[in-house]
Design a protein around this motif. Structure first.
Motif, PDB file in Angstrom:
ATOM      1  N   PRO A  52       0.817  -1.215   0.000  1.00 42.94           N
ATOM      2  CA  PRO A  52       0.000   0.000   0.000  1.00 42.94           C
ATOM      3  C   PRO A  52       0.851   1.265   0.000  1.00 42.94           C
ATOM      4  O   PRO A  52       1.956   1.291   0.542  1.00 42.94           O
ATOM      5  N   THR A  53       0.318   2.322  -0.618  1.00 40.89           N
ATOM      6  CA  THR A  53       0.993   3.618  -0.599  1.00 40.89           C
ATOM      7  C   THR A  53       0.802   4.267   0.766  1.00 40.89           C
ATOM      8  O   THR A  53      -0.090   3.879   1.535  1.00 40.89           O
ATOM      9  N   LEU A  54       1.591   5.283   1.034  1.00 40.63           N
ATOM     10  CA  LEU A  54       1.462   6.016   2.292  1.00 40.63           C
ATOM     11  C   LEU A  54       0.081   6.661   2.388  1.00 40.63           C
ATOM     12  O   LEU A  54      -0.564   6.618   3.432  1.00 40.63           O
ATOM     13  N   GLY A  55      -0.410   7.232   1.289  1.00 33.50           N
ATOM     14  CA  GLY A  55      -1.739   7.843   1.296  1.00 33.50           C
ATOM     15  C   GLY A  55      -2.823   6.841   1.642  1.00 33.50           C
ATOM     16  O   GLY A  55      -3.756   7.142   2.379  1.00 33.50           O
ATOM     17  N   MET A  56      -2.692   5.625   1.106  1.00 32.13           N
ATOM     18  CA  MET A  56      -3.666   4.575   1.389  1.00 32.13           C
ATOM     19  C   MET A  56      -3.604   4.184   2.867  1.00 32.13           C
ATOM     20  O   MET A  56      -4.636   3.991   3.515  1.00 32.13           O
ATOM     21  N   LEU A  57      -2.388   4.095   3.424  1.00 32.04           N
ATOM     22  CA  LEU A  57      -2.236   3.750   4.842  1.00 32.04           C
ATOM     23  C   LEU A  57      -2.840   4.838   5.731  1.00 32.04           C
ATOM     24  O   LEU A  57      -3.439   4.531   6.771  1.00 32.04           O
ATOM     25  N   SER A  65      -9.501   4.590  13.026  1.00 38.32           N
ATOM     26  CA  SER A  65      -9.283   5.502  14.169  1.00 38.32           C
ATOM     27  C   SER A  65      -8.090   5.074  15.004  1.00 38.32           C
ATOM     28  O   SER A  65      -8.167   4.969  16.234  1.00 38.32           O
ATOM     29  N   ILE A  66      -6.974   4.827  14.310  1.00 40.72           N
ATOM     30  CA  ILE A  66      -5.720   4.483  14.978  1.00 40.72           C
ATOM     31  C   ILE A  66      -4.607   5.349  14.393  1.00 40.72           C
ATOM     32  O   ILE A  66      -4.727   5.825  13.260  1.00 40.72           O
ATOM     33  N   PRO A  67      -3.519   5.565  15.135  1.00 35.63           N
ATOM     34  CA  PRO A  67      -2.380   6.276  14.563  1.00 35.63           C
ATOM     35  C   PRO A  67      -1.795   5.480  13.396  1.00 35.63           C
ATOM     36  O   PRO A  67      -1.847   4.246  13.389  1.00 35.63           O
ATOM     37  N   LEU A  68      -1.237   6.172  12.446  1.00 32.05           N
ATOM     38  CA  LEU A  68      -0.641   5.524  11.285  1.00 32.05           C
ATOM     39  C   LEU A  68       0.366   4.449  11.688  1.00 32.05           C
ATOM     40  O   LEU A  68       0.340   3.325  11.192  1.00 32.05           O
ATOM     41  N   MET A  69       1.259   4.769  12.610  1.00 26.58           N
ATOM     42  CA  MET A  69       2.332   3.841  12.955  1.00 26.58           C
ATOM     43  C   MET A  69       1.840   2.625  13.729  1.00 26.58           C
ATOM     44  O   MET A  69       2.575   1.661  13.895  1.00 26.58           O
ATOM     45  N   ALA A  70       0.588   2.645  14.177  1.00 26.80           N
ATOM     46  CA  ALA A  70       0.045   1.438  14.810  1.00 26.80           C
ATOM     47  C   ALA A  70       0.022   0.291  13.808  1.00 26.80           C
ATOM     48  O   ALA A  70       0.111  -0.879  14.194  1.00 26.80           O
ATOM     49  N   LYS A  88      11.751   2.685   6.106  1.00 28.06           N
ATOM     50  CA  LYS A  88      11.568   3.933   5.380  1.00 28.06           C
ATOM     51  C   LYS A  88      10.271   3.792   4.596  1.00 28.06           C
ATOM     52  O   LYS A  88      10.042   2.793   3.939  1.00 28.06           O
ATOM     53  N   ILE A  89       9.411   4.813   4.700  1.00 27.33           N
ATOM     54  CA  ILE A  89       8.119   4.774   4.025  1.00 27.33           C
ATOM     55  C   ILE A  89       8.131   5.850   2.947  1.00 27.33           C
ATOM     56  O   ILE A  89       8.145   7.043   3.269  1.00 27.33           O
ATOM     57  N   PRO A  90       8.141   5.446   1.680  1.00 22.15           N
ATOM     58  CA  PRO A  90       8.099   6.469   0.632  1.00 22.15           C
ATOM     59  C   PRO A  90       6.747   7.165   0.628  1.00 22.15           C
ATOM     60  O   PRO A  90       5.720   6.543   0.855  1.00 22.15           O
ATOM     61  N   THR A 124       0.710  16.376   1.730  1.00 22.39           N
ATOM     62  CA  THR A 124       0.346  15.232   2.563  1.00 22.39           C
ATOM     63  C   THR A 124      -1.168  15.056   2.620  1.00 22.39           C
ATOM     64  O   THR A 124      -1.922  15.973   2.303  1.00 22.39           O
ATOM     65  N   GLU A 125      -1.580  13.874   3.019  1.00 23.00           N
ATOM     66  CA  GLU A 125      -2.998  13.620   3.273  1.00 23.00           C
ATOM     67  C   GLU A 125      -3.413  14.397   4.523  1.00 23.00           C
ATOM     68  O   GLU A 125      -2.613  14.603   5.431  1.00 23.00           O
ATOM     69  N   LYS A 126      -4.691  14.793   4.572  1.00 26.12           N
ATOM     70  CA  LYS A 126      -5.223  15.353   5.816  1.00 26.12           C
ATOM     71  C   LYS A 126      -5.161  14.245   6.856  1.00 26.12           C
ATOM     72  O   LYS A 126      -5.423  13.090   6.560  1.00 26.12           O
ATOM     73  N   HIS A 127      -4.803  14.597   8.091  1.00 28.64           N
ATOM     74  CA  HIS A 127      -4.688  13.603   9.149  1.00 28.64           C
ATOM     75  C   HIS A 127      -6.019  13.437   9.880  1.00 28.64           C
ATOM     76  O   HIS A 127      -7.005  14.078   9.561  1.00 28.64           O
TER      77      HIS A 127
END
Length: 187
Positions: A52-57, A65-70, A88-90, A124-127
């Motif tokens: 998956p892309t970073l945007g998808m994650l 409803s969890i932090p990305l790094m979870a 490293k996450i492109p 960046t994506e909206k958080h």
């Protein structure tokens, strides 16, 4: 987990995503609606069949409803993060790479190093709703556009802002800019 093996990372992300989805008693279809990601793609991610892309994650983490790094979480009571070593996450654009400083996250915050390539920008994506972002420029100088306002930061300057809005990073210099980014969640 071998974070230098991309297949292992993809498998781990899929397994963790599935665990959170089941804990929240969501079907793939329900998560698809919440995240804005197709049911087919979510299933492929859970099975480790797609990277998956970073945007998808970001979309998935918001849907759950969890932090990305979870989605990358490893459990340990002591963590060391060395620059340039580890995951490293492109970004969705080749202009930025994110390096988690700590992967063992709480539900409240996470920290990254971001490397913004020379003469480039990264939108960046909206958080998550009510998330606050704290950014410090470690090397270089950048401009950060938050909504429609542009802010210029030099080395060691910091900014904080609500990150559930449109924001982007602009590096007009000929060198890579390195940022430390802390996300404070109010989930």
């Amino acid at each position: 987990m071998d974070i230098d093996d991309p297949k292992q990372v993809v498998l781990q992300v899929g397994a963790i995503m599935k665990k959170y989805r089941k804990e929240k008693k969501l079907s793939l279809e329900e998560l698809s609606e919440l995240a804005g990601v197709s049911k087919l793609t979510l299933g492929n991610i859970e099975r480790g069949e797609t990277n998956p892309t970073l945007g998808m994650l970001w979309k998935i983490s918001k849907g759950l409803s969890i932090p990305l790094m979870a989605l990358f979480s490893t459990k340990s009571s002591v963590n060391i993060s060395q620059a340039g070593v580890g995951l490293k996450i492109p970004g969705d654009q080749p202009t930025c790479v994110f390096e988690p400083i700590f992967q063992n996250t709480s539900d409240e915050m996470e920290m990254f190093r971001a490397y913004i390539q020379p003469n480039s920008s990264y939108q960046t994506e909206k958080h998550h709703p009510n998330t606050v972002e704290f950014t410090t420029v470690m090397t270089g100088a950048i401009s950060i556009k938050v909504n429609e306002t542009l802010y210029t930061l030099n080395q060691y300057d910091s900014i904080s802002f609500r990150a559930d809005c449109t924001h982007s990073y602009i590096n007009n210099a000929n060198d890579v800019a390195v940022l430390h980014i802390l996300l404070k969640y109010n989930l």
